[in-house]
Design an enzyme around this catalytic site. Structure first.
Site, PDB file in Angstrom:
ATOM      1  N   VAL A  11       0.835  -1.201   0.000  1.00  0.00           N
ATOM      2  CA  VAL A  11       0.000   0.000   0.000  1.00  0.00           C
ATOM      3  C   VAL A  11       0.870   1.252   0.000  1.00  0.00           C
ATOM      4  CG1 VAL A  11      -1.719   1.272   1.341  1.00  0.00           C
ATOM      5  CG2 VAL A  11      -1.839  -1.214   1.204  1.00  0.00           C
ATOM      6  N   LYS A  35      15.155  -2.876   2.940  1.00  0.00           N
ATOM      7  CA  LYS A  35      14.104  -2.459   2.016  1.00  0.00           C
ATOM      8  C   LYS A  35      14.450  -1.102   1.397  1.00  0.00           C
ATOM      9  CE  LYS A  35       9.549  -3.949   2.988  1.00  0.00           C
ATOM     10  NZ  LYS A  35       8.279  -3.756   3.684  1.00  0.00           N
ATOM     11  N   THR A 120      -5.393  -1.064   6.593  1.00  0.00           N
ATOM     12  CA  THR A 120      -6.754  -1.539   6.897  1.00  0.00           C
ATOM     13  C   THR A 120      -6.852  -1.795   8.392  1.00  0.00           C
ATOM     14  OG1 THR A 120      -6.957  -2.494   4.742  1.00  0.00           O
ATOM     15  CG2 THR A 120      -8.442  -3.346   6.409  1.00  0.00           C
ATOM     16  N   GLU A 154      -4.252  -6.294  -5.728  1.00  0.00           N
ATOM     17  CA  GLU A 154      -2.897  -6.641  -6.152  1.00  0.00           C
ATOM     18  C   GLU A 154      -2.917  -6.911  -7.646  1.00  0.00           C
ATOM     19  OE1 GLU A 154      -0.756  -9.554  -3.922  1.00  0.00           O
ATOM     20  OE2 GLU A 154      -1.499  -8.738  -2.031  1.00  0.00           O
ATOM     21  N   ALA A 271     -17.230 -18.649  -9.525  1.00  0.00           N
ATOM     22  CA  ALA A 271     -17.120 -19.781  -8.592  1.00  0.00           C
ATOM     23  C   ALA A 271     -15.748 -20.434  -8.740  1.00  0.00           C
ATOM     24  CB  ALA A 271     -18.218 -20.798  -8.900  1.00  0.00           C
ATOM     25  N   CYS A 279      -5.801 -10.073   2.139  1.00  0.00           N
ATOM     26  CA  CYS A 279      -6.843  -9.123   2.563  1.00  0.00           C
ATOM     27  C   CYS A 279      -8.151  -9.777   2.992  1.00  0.00           C
ATOM     28  CB  CYS A 279      -7.108  -8.139   1.439  1.00  0.00           C
ATOM     29  SG  CYS A 279      -5.614  -7.288   0.955  1.00  0.00           S
ATOM     30  N   ARG A 346       0.180 -15.638  -0.182  1.00  0.00           N
ATOM     31  CA  ARG A 346      -0.394 -15.588   1.167  1.00  0.00           C
ATOM     32  C   ARG A 346      -1.834 -16.108   1.139  1.00  0.00           C
ATOM     33  NH1 ARG A 346       1.030  -9.574   2.850  1.00  0.00           N
ATOM     34  NH2 ARG A 346       0.883  -9.321   0.592  1.00  0.00           N
TER      35      ARG A 346
END
Ligand code: UGA
Length: 466
Positions: A11, A35, A120, A154, A271, A279, A346
């Protein structure tokens, strides 16, 4: 405007690059020196369309990277908190990073600042941030806290940012709301879209962007409620798919018929083996926790999670039904990422399913265009990786499709059939029509649709009639 973005993850980095693209000057802060070094070298850390272009365009000019939070705060009038809020065992979001950052910001205030929470977070977080900052000796008049949730997906995060369906500004003060109106003005007036070199408009974009001002608490709830509702749509269509399987109906037809009702809409009615990612699973659990704490049980949220888990188990059952026994079977698996277009694994249903197959003594040969390196770090067992879908299929007892990568929807099926030991495709993403699979003489199992069986002569030759 001068903006400090705290946290250079998904983000933060996307927001920093996009704010620079809108003409602001951004200091992107992270407490991980490695980083920052990587970002200084011009690498991007994440797989995201247009991000490398934007960073190359603005790096060193309108975007700089730093490990010094205090200096960044002092140099900026707007501070964006974009640190992680990972799930705790209880399902609650871990807000300790947000708290630490809020305290550090408070200690560095040198003039009025707007502090934006973009991570979030559950409802009430903006109030907690305000309280923590005051406890850390910030004066109430020197700052406002605004909730400005992101709705980035993403893979399309940059265009989601620059061509948003809406911008939500949860501000309890007019002064702070005005600052955010100015920040986003290039999108809300549409001036950005006239700019030479603007990132191209994606299909279906609405512009200029709409900005909705709410209270901070409403904005916090909008984020959780939106993600939970999207997850609900997915679990709902998956539950409908299960009914379709029981009565021999076709969920793709049902989804089309439902989705063309403009009140329902066609999106998020695909489906499959359920949602994953960093998230939806986290936010549905966190929203449930928040609701409970507020005294409301919100049982639908639990049901969303239950149906989603069940989809993975039902898929495994399909593999068992198609192959009878699993021990010693060799399976070709297409897809590791939680969705196509990302290297993120993830909470990926694919990873979960592979683990179960390995624990049942299958050997798995997997292929994913982007996520193999990451998968290698988290799965142990009889798993090897292939260079492409065809190599994965060689000698396999069945081909499993677990991620909706575009390239998996246009395989050379005749070639695949020739490579497989048994002509069986089990598709957890419904990437093919039953007719196409039938034409290619493949036994095709998918979600919410009748299985395409082999002609009986073919099946008896393969000894697949049970
Ligand atoms: C999601 C939301 O779509 C974003 O609006 C939000 O900002 C973001 O979470 C977040 O909270 O940060 P994302 O996780 O990137 O974005 O992925 P989606 O494209 O929404 O897909 C989520 C999962 O649902 C994937 O596993 C996907 O395969 C699955 N899915 C999606 C379905 O199974 N069926 C569908 O019809 C749609």
């Amino acid at each position: 405007m001068k903006i400090a973005v705290i946290g250079s993850g998904y983000v933060g980095l996307v927001a920093a690059a996009c704010f620079a693209e809108l003409g602001h000057t951004v200091i992107c802060v992270d407490n991980d020196p490695e980083k920052i070094a990587v970002l200084h070298r011009g690498e991007t850390l994440i797989h995201e369309q247009y991000l490398p272009e934007l960073l190359a365009r603005h790096r060193g000019q309108r975007v700089i990277f730093s490990g010094d939070l205090s200096e960044a705060v002092r140099a900026s009038s707007v501070i964006v908190i974009a640190v992680g809020t990972p799930p705790l065992e209880t399902g609650d979001a871990d807000l300790s990073y947000v708290e630490t950052v809020a305290r550090d910001i408070a200690r560095s205030l040198n003039s009025y600042k707007v502090v934006i929470e973009k991570s979030t977070v559950p409802v009430y977080t903006s109030e907690w941030i305000r309280r923590v900052m005051q406890l850390a000796s910030a004066t109430a008049a020197d700052f406002d806290v605004v909730s400005n949730p992101e709705f980035l997906r993403e893979g399309t995060a940059v265009t989601d940012f620059l061509y948003p369906d809406r911008i939500v500004v949860g501000a309890d003060s007019d002064r702070a709301a005005e600052v955010l109106r100015q920040m986003y003005a290039p999108l809300t007036t549409g001036s950005y879209y006239q700019q030479a070199g603007a990132i191209p408009e994606p299909a279906g974009a609405q512009r200029p962007a709409r900005l909705i001002v709410t209270t901070a608490k409403s904005a916090e709830l909008i984020k959780h409620a939106s993600n939970a509702f999207l997850a609900l749509k997915i679990s709902f269509i998956n539950a409908v798919a299960n009914v379709c399987e029981a009565v021999n109906a076709d969920v793709e037809q049902v989804a089309l018929g439902m989705g063309t009702d403009s009140r329902i809409g066609r999106r998020f009615l695909q489906a499959g083996i359920g949602y994953g990612g960093s998230c939806f699973p986290k936010d549905v659990a966190a929203f449930r926790s928040v609701a409970r704490e507020c005294g409301y049980d919100f049982p639908i949220l639990q049901e969303i999670i239950r149906v989603n888990d069940e989809q993975r188990r039902r898929f495994l059952k399909k593999v068992r039904t198609a192959l009878w026994t699993l021990r010693g079977k060799r399976l070709a698996v297409l897809g590791l990422a939680y969705k196509g277009g990302t290297d993120d694994i993830r909470e990926s249903p694919a990873i979960d399913i592979i683990r179960s197959l390995l624990s049942e003594q299958c050997s798995v040969v997997a292929y994913d265009p982007a996520a193999m390196e990451r998968a290698l770090q988290v799965i142990t067992g009889d798993l090897t990786f292939a260079e492409d879908p065809y190599q994965a299929a060689v000698g396999a007892d069945a081909l499993l499709i677990l991620t909706d990568w575009e390239e998996f929807a246009s395989l050379d099926l005749a070639r695949i059939k020739g490579l497989l030991r048994y002509p069986i495709v089990i598709d957890g993403r419904n990437l093919y029509s039953r007719e196409v699979m039938q034409k290619h003489g493949l036994l095709y199992v998918s979600v919410g649709r009748a299985t395409v069986e082999l002609e009986s002569s073919q099946a008896s030759a393969l000894n697949l009639n049970k």
